[in-house]
Design an enzyme around this catalytic site. Structure first.
Site, PDB file in Angstrom:
ATOM      1  N   ASP A  91       8.147   0.706  -1.422  1.00 33.04           N
ATOM      2  CA  ASP A  91       6.924   1.183  -0.795  1.00 33.04           C
ATOM      3  C   ASP A  91       6.073  -0.053  -0.557  1.00 33.04           C
ATOM      4  OD1 ASP A  91       4.382   2.130  -0.165  1.00 33.04           O
ATOM      5  OD2 ASP A  91       4.440   3.778  -1.595  1.00 33.04           O
ATOM      6  N   TYR A 119      -4.858   3.226  12.890  1.00 30.31           N
ATOM      7  CA  TYR A 119      -3.664   2.532  13.353  1.00 30.31           C
ATOM      8  C   TYR A 119      -4.065   1.257  14.098  1.00 30.31           C
ATOM      9  CZ  TYR A 119       0.909   1.855  15.582  1.00 30.31           C
ATOM     10  OH  TYR A 119       2.116   1.340  16.009  1.00 30.31           O
ATOM     11  N   ALA A 173      -6.892  -0.377  13.912  1.00 31.96           N
ATOM     12  CA  ALA A 173      -7.523  -1.311  12.978  1.00 31.96           C
ATOM     13  C   ALA A 173      -6.476  -2.079  12.184  1.00 31.96           C
ATOM     14  CB  ALA A 173      -8.452  -0.554  12.034  1.00 31.96           C
TER      15      ALA A 173
END
Length: 272
Positions: free
Chosen positions: A64, A155, A157
């Protein structure tokens, strides 16, 4: 062309689907050994089995990228197996679809954590090894990182942040031999819109766009790998993407209206 990446060690984040998965096949075809990262370990192992026909080494690491220790572990496991890194492809990413006035702030934070910090974490821990090989750092950004995309505020940003980070990294390493390349896809057929987050943080589930009319992930991967081999600076995928960037530089106000009108025509658009 097969041997152009022969025995290179390439890390691909977000490798379980979309452009990341297509990149794994494209790099394997060219003879690269791979370190594949994603949250879905089962999909990585399935991909690993599919890549066996290319007779290259493949390592799957459950990762992750929003978690710093996961990124550190990815780099450590790659070095443990291969003892070097030639290319890091920061591809992992998520999107969103909501207006700023409606979206929960933790949705924006999640996008920043995955898209921006995931790139920063992986690059930070891979950098010493990439400097040793005079290797490449690749960032899969977006046209949304050149000009704001309405309804995708988190998104855009995160992609603007990626662009600033990678451009600065490139300048800092003008004399080290490190290659930094940014890739800005236009809309590409992938899983990113199905998993995009809505205002409340739940997954969208269905894409609002006609995926069959978009550039395929395989075609995008072909151009990205070609750019890695040629050590290109930037790649803007598709003619529409190139035109958008040109308009942004010349008459950005006009592009505001183009993007607004285009995104407002999506089914169930958050604005009209």
């Amino acid at each position: 062309m097969r041997n152009t990446l022969n025995n290179k060690v390439i890390i691909i984040t977000g490798a379980s689907s979309g452009i990341g998965r297509a990149l794994a096949f494209e790099c394997a075809k060219k003879g690269a050994n791979l370190s594949l990262a994603a949250r879905n370990y089962d999909k990585l192992k399935q991909l690993e089995n599919e890549l066996s026909k290319y007779n290259v080494d493949v390592l799957s690491v459950k990762t992750d990228v929003s978690i710093e220790d996961n990124c550190k572990n990815l780099i450590n496991e790659t070095i443990k197996k291969y003892n070097k890194i030639d290319v890091l492809i920061n591809n992992a990413g998520i999107s969103m679809r909501a207006l700023f006035k409606d979206v929960k702030l933790d949705v924006i934070k999640k996008l920043i954590d995955v898209n921006f910090w995931g790139t920063v974490y992986c690059t930070k821990y891979a950098l010493p090894y990439l400097l040793d090989t005079k290797g490449s750092v690749i960032g899969i950004t977006s046209i949304a990182g050149y000009h704001g995309l309405p309804g995708r505020i988190g998104y855009s940003a995160s992609k603007f942040a990626m662009t600033g980070f990678l451009e600065t990294l490139r300048i800092e390493n003008l004399k080290t031999g490190l290659h930094v390349m940014m890739v800005a896809p236009w809309f590409t057929a992938s899983n990113i819109r199905k998993s995009a987050l809505l205002a409340n943080g739940t997954s969208q589930g269905e894409t609002p766009r006609k995926e069959e009319k978009m550039m395929t992930s395989e075609k995008a991967a072909f151009h990205i790998v070609k750019g890695i081999i040629k050590r290109k600076r930037n790649i803007i995928l598709s003619l529409k993407g190139k035109i958008s960037v040109l308009i942004q530089r010349i008459v950005p106000k006009y592009l505001d209206h183009i993007f607004y009108n285009q995104m407002s025509k999506e089914p169930d658009s958050p604005f009209k």
